[in-house]
Design an enzyme around this catalytic site. Structure first.
Site, PDB file in Angstrom:
ATOM      1  N   TYR A 185      24.063  28.826 -18.034  1.00  0.00           N
ATOM      2  CA  TYR A 185      23.763  27.424 -17.729  1.00  0.00           C
ATOM      3  C   TYR A 185      22.681  26.881 -18.661  1.00  0.00           C
ATOM      4  O   TYR A 185      22.805  25.794 -19.228  1.00  0.00           O
ATOM      5  CB  TYR A 185      23.330  27.339 -16.266  1.00  0.00           C
ATOM      6  CG  TYR A 185      22.953  25.969 -15.767  1.00  0.00           C
ATOM      7  CD1 TYR A 185      23.921  25.009 -15.506  1.00  0.00           C
ATOM      8  CD2 TYR A 185      21.617  25.652 -15.514  1.00  0.00           C
ATOM      9  CE1 TYR A 185      23.569  23.762 -15.014  1.00  0.00           C
ATOM     10  CE2 TYR A 185      21.263  24.411 -15.025  1.00  0.00           C
ATOM     11  CZ  TYR A 185      22.235  23.467 -14.782  1.00  0.00           C
ATOM     12  OH  TYR A 185      21.882  22.237 -14.305  1.00  0.00           O
ATOM     13  N   LYS A 187      23.019  23.885 -21.360  1.00  0.00           N
ATOM     14  CA  LYS A 187      22.235  22.671 -21.158  1.00  0.00           C
ATOM     15  C   LYS A 187      21.325  22.363 -22.347  1.00  0.00           C
ATOM     16  O   LYS A 187      21.071  21.204 -22.660  1.00  0.00           O
ATOM     17  CB  LYS A 187      21.422  22.783 -19.865  1.00  0.00           C
ATOM     18  CG  LYS A 187      22.249  22.637 -18.598  1.00  0.00           C
ATOM     19  CD  LYS A 187      23.063  21.357 -18.617  1.00  0.00           C
ATOM     20  CE  LYS A 187      23.644  21.010 -17.266  1.00  0.00           C
ATOM     21  NZ  LYS A 187      24.492  19.798 -17.336  1.00  0.00           N
TER      22      LYS A 187
END
Length: 306
Positions: A165, A169
């Site tokens: 993640y 991101k």
């Protein structure tokens, strides 16, 4: 003038719940025609249903707005292109894209499977790229566009168990850095929002009393500013619990080492100096860094650069 979206068409991905739903509802309230995109999967991306998106559309239309539901999986290029074509067939333009869709498959890096890595990167990074690429020619031809990427403090600062993640991101911020340059002359502005909010993605990560302070609706004012006519360009805005701030990538002035000094020991000896941020500057593109180091090197050698 007050910010409004009269005459604008906006796509919000992952808009069936949480942050995306708040963004979609407020865009519609301020006059936009809204595409409520949601694959309808679980938090980990499994499953799929149009029910959540259709409920948001029903809420918008009941309030007098215009909206359409779409179930495209943002990681699937063909589905994204079909969504964009359907929007153009219905409304003839696309002014705003909010890349909000996301999933979580948290696991410590050593235990993370290939699928847990690949799917998270596919939705957050490739999904943002797919949607941005699909609307880009439209925004370029009409001479206007606003794209908001959703980054995270997990990418900007790190968070245990979120290597997939966090990497994705941080990557969308890198995507912003280039797209804002390529879109500048077409009045396409690209920015990032880094939200901290109580959604189904965070509901089991924080205590209930903390989640109560993190209403998703409090992120939306910053997102809509970044999606408006008044939007800046290439900015990362943090939002959460009624607090708003900005992250900027800065570069220290650094040091120049003569040819005989360029050793690991010299780097160690001068590390505090090269790390000194007292005269740090924000670079506007990669060329700014190259220009800086060439100027520093040329000055040290007594060379004049044109």
């Amino acid at each position: 003038m007050s910010i409004n979206f009269e005459g604008r068409v906006a796509i919000v991905t992952g808009a069936g719940n949480g942050l995306g739903k708040c963004h979609a509802l407020e865009l519609a309230r301020l006059g936009a025609k809204v595409v409520v995109n949601d694959f309808g999967g679980a938090r980990d991306g499994s499953g799929g249903s149009s029910e959540a998106a259709e409920k948001v559309v029903a809420e918008i239309t009941a309030a007098g707005g215009e909206a359409m539901a779409d179930g495209a999986d943002v990681s699937n290029r063909e589905q994204v292109q079909a969504m964009v074509q359907a929007v153009m067939d219905k409304w003839g333009r696309i002014d705003v894209l909010i890349n909000n869709a996301g999933i979580l498959r948290d696991k410590s890096f050593v235990k993370m499977s290939d699928d847990e890595w690949d799917k998270v990167v596919a939705v957050h990074l490739t999904g943002s790229a797919n949607c941005s690429r699909a609307v880009w020619p439209i925004m370029r031809d009409q001479g206007y566009g606003r794209i908001v990427m959703t980054t995270s403090t997990s990418g900007l600062y790190g968070n245990f168990g979120q290597a997939n993640y966090g990497a994705a991101k941080m990557a969308v911020a890198g995507l912003m850095n280039t797209l804002c340059l390529e879109g500048g002359k077409y009045d396409i502005k690209v920015n990032c929002i880094a939200p901290t909010a109580a959604t189904r993605m965070t509901e089991d990560l924080m205590p209930k009393e903390v989640l109560a302070l993190l209403e998703p609706s409090e992120i939306t004012p910053a997102v809509l500013f970044l999606a408006s006519d008044q939007a800046p360009n290439r900015r990362i805005v943090l939002a959460g619990a009624g607090c708003y701030a900005m992250v900027r990538l800065m570069e220290s002035d650094g040091i120049y080492l003569d040819e005989g000094e360029r050793t690991p020991d010299a780097i160690a000896a001068h590390f505090d100096q090269l790390s000194d941020m007292s005269n740090a500057k924000e670079m506007q593109n990669g060329g700014d860094h190259v220009s800086k180091i060439l100027t520093k090197a040329a000055h040290a050698k007594g060379i004049k650069l044109n």
